[in-house]
Motif scaffolding. Structure first.
Motif, short mmCIF file in Angstrom:
data_model
loop_
_atom_site.label_atom_id
_atom_site.label_comp_id
_atom_site.label_asym_id
_atom_site.label_seq_id
_atom_site.Cartn_x
_atom_site.Cartn_y
_atom_site.Cartn_z
N VAL A 9 0.87 2.14 4.51
CA VAL A 9 0.99 0.77 5.01
C VAL A 9 1.86 -0.03 4.04
O VAL A 9 1.57 -0.11 2.84
N LEU A 10 2.92 -0.60 4.57
CA LEU A 10 3.86 -1.36 3.76
C LEU A 10 3.38 -2.78 3.51
O LEU A 10 2.62 -3.35 4.29
N HIS A 11 3.83 -3.35 2.41
CA HIS A 11 3.71 -4.77 2.03
C HIS A 11 2.43 -5.46 2.57
O HIS A 11 2.50 -6.44 3.31
N LEU A 12 1.29 -4.97 2.18
CA LEU A 12 0.03 -5.55 2.65
C LEU A 12 -0.20 -6.93 2.01
O LEU A 12 -0.06 -7.10 0.80
N ALA A 13 -0.56 -7.90 2.83
CA ALA A 13 -0.80 -9.26 2.35
C ALA A 13 -2.20 -9.77 2.68
O ALA A 13 -2.68 -10.71 2.04
N ALA A 14 -2.86 -9.18 3.67
CA ALA A 14 -4.12 -9.73 4.20
C ALA A 14 -5.33 -8.97 3.68
O ALA A 14 -5.42 -7.74 3.81
N THR A 40 1.44 -3.27 -2.03
CA THR A 40 1.66 -4.70 -1.91
C THR A 40 2.86 -5.05 -2.76
O THR A 40 3.51 -4.17 -3.33
N CYS A 41 3.19 -6.35 -2.83
CA CYS A 41 4.45 -6.78 -3.44
C CYS A 41 4.23 -7.92 -4.42
O CYS A 41 3.23 -8.65 -4.33
N PRO A 42 5.16 -8.11 -5.35
CA PRO A 42 5.01 -9.19 -6.33
C PRO A 42 4.80 -10.56 -5.72
O PRO A 42 4.02 -11.37 -6.26
N ASP A 92 -6.49 -12.84 -4.45
CA ASP A 92 -7.55 -12.30 -5.31
C ASP A 92 -8.04 -10.95 -4.80
O ASP A 92 -8.31 -10.02 -5.59
N ALA A 93 -8.13 -10.82 -3.48
CA ALA A 93 -8.59 -9.54 -2.90
C ALA A 93 -7.57 -8.43 -3.13
O ALA A 93 -7.95 -7.27 -3.34
N LEU A 94 -6.29 -8.76 -3.08
CA LEU A 94 -5.26 -7.76 -3.36
C LEU A 94 -5.37 -7.24 -4.78
O LEU A 94 -5.26 -6.03 -5.04
N TRP A 95 -5.58 -8.14 -5.72
CA TRP A 95 -5.74 -7.72 -7.11
C TRP A 95 -6.98 -6.85 -7.28
O TRP A 95 -6.97 -5.85 -8.01
N GLN A 96 -8.06 -7.19 -6.58
CA GLN A 96 -9.26 -6.36 -6.66
C GLN A 96 -9.01 -4.99 -6.05
O GLN A 96 -9.50 -3.97 -6.55
N ALA A 97 -8.21 -4.94 -4.99
CA ALA A 97 -7.89 -3.67 -4.36
C ALA A 97 -7.05 -2.79 -5.27
O ALA A 97 -7.19 -1.56 -5.28
N LEU A 98 -6.19 -3.40 -6.07
CA LEU A 98 -5.46 -2.63 -7.08
C LEU A 98 -6.42 -2.09 -8.14
O LEU A 98 -6.31 -0.94 -8.58
N ARG A 99 -7.36 -2.91 -8.53
CA ARG A 99 -8.36 -2.46 -9.51
C ARG A 99 -9.19 -1.31 -8.96
O ARG A 99 -9.51 -0.35 -9.68
N ASP A 100 -9.51 -1.37 -7.67
CA ASP A 100 -10.37 -0.36 -7.06
C ASP A 100 -9.62 0.88 -6.59
O ASP A 100 -10.24 1.86 -6.18
N GLY A 101 -8.29 0.83 -6.60
CA GLY A 101 -7.50 1.96 -6.13
C GLY A 101 -7.31 2.01 -4.63
O GLY A 101 -6.81 3.02 -4.11
N VAL A 102 -7.68 0.96 -3.91
CA VAL A 102 -7.44 0.91 -2.47
C VAL A 102 -5.95 0.70 -2.21
O VAL A 102 -5.38 1.28 -1.28
N ILE A 103 -5.31 -0.13 -3.01
CA ILE A 103 -3.85 -0.26 -3.03
C ILE A 103 -3.36 0.50 -4.25
O ILE A 103 -3.89 0.32 -5.36
N THR A 104 -2.35 1.34 -4.07
CA THR A 104 -1.92 2.22 -5.16
C THR A 104 -0.52 1.91 -5.69
O THR A 104 -0.14 2.45 -6.73
N CYS A 105 0.24 1.09 -4.98
CA CYS A 105 1.64 0.86 -5.36
C CYS A 105 1.98 -0.62 -5.27
O CYS A 105 1.46 -1.34 -4.40
N VAL A 106 2.89 -1.06 -6.16
CA VAL A 106 3.49 -2.39 -6.07
C VAL A 106 4.99 -2.20 -6.03
O VAL A 106 5.58 -1.56 -6.91
N VAL A 107 5.63 -2.72 -4.99
CA VAL A 107 7.07 -2.56 -4.75
C VAL A 107 7.68 -3.92 -4.43
O VAL A 107 6.97 -4.86 -4.08
N SER A 108 8.99 -4.01 -4.52
CA SER A 108 9.61 -5.33 -4.37
C SER A 108 9.70 -5.80 -2.92
O SER A 108 9.60 -6.98 -2.65
N ASP A 109 9.92 -4.89 -1.96
CA ASP A 109 10.38 -5.27 -0.62
C ASP A 109 11.57 -6.21 -0.75
O ASP A 109 11.65 -7.26 -0.12
#
Length: 432
Positions: free
Chosen positions: A225-230, A251-253, A283-300
């Motif tokens: 899933v690309l560029h998740l925001a929600a 997700t993205c910067p 805040d939820a995106l940052w928590q998902a990075l901490r939990d490993g639900v989101i694994t990548c950060v890219v620029s888009d």
């Protein structure tokens, strides 16, 4: 330097096993060895030594819309930002990368211009099912699809049935722009950012992510899933991953550092799709990075000419150019939230290299490409849009004070950014 082409010493070298003092020896463009810190070589002083970042979501737009961006400017910006590998998206160029002939045209256009290494995604659109196997054999890293209007007529979206047919057509990674058009409105005017955000609500992302998950579950295909925001989509992804569905997300910067509440009306430089959302989502995106639900950060990285950013939020082009700024943007916010630089390296180097399965990238270890970044994690600077290497200076980050400065980027052991030394990467390529 013991017969090596280059030896770099730092008290903060970011290795796969963690951060420590070390010396990195380079021979023939590869990392020959990781040596004790006391080894003879160039001392980087207080600079950290990171692996070159791998940005798997970059719209270069050449050929066809080179006035928006191009390989020379995009890859020079990438090198200035510590990015040594990009994977170019198949749309916004003309022709889009949906046939082997189009891939060849893109490689021809890029030839001799690239300051970093470049790979390519293919596209899956209505009518090109028969082209996917050929593109995959030619080395694209996977296939991008939209479930909603892409913004350009030559790259139409797939419906759920079309996406499933593509998933079944070739054993490949499928990367999906996941917004459900059923939940998206298209107002003729959107003078305020709040009106634009309300036209693309979180449920649009969650509904589309649920569709991708279900198709990945049925087919066994590998999906991303690309560029998740929600935030609404995160429980779905967590449950699917726990179940064993082969799905990942990025997700993205801009989603991690900008807030919908702070966007001024008429500031269309902030427009992207999905939109920047409110603090609870961030805040939820940052928590998902901490939990490993989101694994990548890219620029888009999705630039355009300044005139296309004119008008209001309904009519302006949706895209943010940030390939040069991703590392300091993410590090500034990550540090404030208690994350480490090792976390950032995992999201933006080893994680992205792993997503696209690019061997020899995103890590500092013997045998890997000598793609390295000397980074000052405590040094500050103020973003000046006019000084960026992107083709156009439009950026929502102008004037922001950020922490973390890239001092030198090496591509295979040679400083990057002045002379184009980048090479083309293909899926399945192995280290010698």
């Amino acid at each position: 330097m013991s017969g090596h082409d280059l030896v770099l010493r730092s008290r903060r070298v970011f290795l796969p096993e963690g951060e420590r003092a070390a010396a990195v020896a380079v021979s023939g463009g590869r990392i020959a060895a990781v040596l004790p810190y006391e080894s003879e070589g160039t001392d980087l002083g207080d600079l950290a030594l990171l692996p070159g970042l791998v940005d798997t979501h970059v719209h270069v737009n050449e050929p066809g819309r080179t006035e928006w961006e191009g390989f020379a400017s995009a890859t020079r910006a990438a090198a200035a930002g510590g990015v040594t590998t990009i994977v170019d998206m198949p749309l916004n160029s003309l022709p889009p990368t949906v046939t082997v002939a189009a891939l060849e045209a893109k490689r021809k256009a890029a030839s001799g211009q690239c300051h970093v290494d470049v790979g390519f995604w293919g596209g899956a659109i209505p009518g090109n099912l028969g082209d996917l196997a050929g593109l995959h054999a030619e080395g694209v890293f996977g296939f991008k699809s939209f479930l909603i209007d892409s913004g350009v007529p030559e790259f139409p979206p797939l419906d759920a049935a079309g996406l499933e047919a593509a998933f079944r057509a070739v054993d490949a990674l499928f990367i999906v722009h996941a917004e459900d058009p059923v939940h998206v409105s298209s107002p003729e005017r959107a003078p305020t950012f709040a009106e634009f955000v309300s036209s693309r609500p979180p449920v649009a992302e969650a509904s589309a992510v649920a569709t991708v998950i279900e198709i990945a579950r049925r087919t066994g295909a590998r999906a991303h899933v690309l560029h998740l925001a929600a935030a609404d989509a995160l429980p779905l992804l967590a449950a699917a991953r726990a179940e064993g569905v082969r799905i990942t997300a990025e997700t993205c910067p801009h989603y991690l550092t900008l807030l919908a509440e702070d966007v001024p009306d008429a500031a269309t430089e902030y427009k992207c799709c999905p939109p920047i959302r409110e603090k609870a989502h961030q805040d939820a995106l940052w928590q998902a990075l901490r939990d490993g639900v989101i694994t990548c950060v890219v620029s888009d990285h999705s630039p355009c000419t300044p005139d296309l950013k004119a008008g209001d939020f309904a009519t302006a082009w949706g895209g943010i150019a940030s390939v040069q700024l991703g590392l300091p943007l993410v590090w500034t916010e990550a540090r404030a939230r208690g994350f480490t630089l090792e976390d950032v390296v995992r999201w933006m180097a080893s994680g992205t290299a792993g997503l696209a399965r690019i061997p020899g990238k995103g890590r500092i270890e013997a045998g890997a490409d000598a793609d390295l970044v000397a980074f000052a994690p405590d040094e500050e600077f103020t973003v000046d849009g006019a000084s960026l290497h992107h083709r156009h200076p439009v950026t929502p980050h102008h004037g922001r004070r950020l922490t973390g400065v890239v001092h030198t980027t090496w591509l295979r052991g040679v400083p990057a950014g002045d002379v184009p030394r980048g090479r083309f990467l293909t899926r399945g390529e192995q280290l010698a």
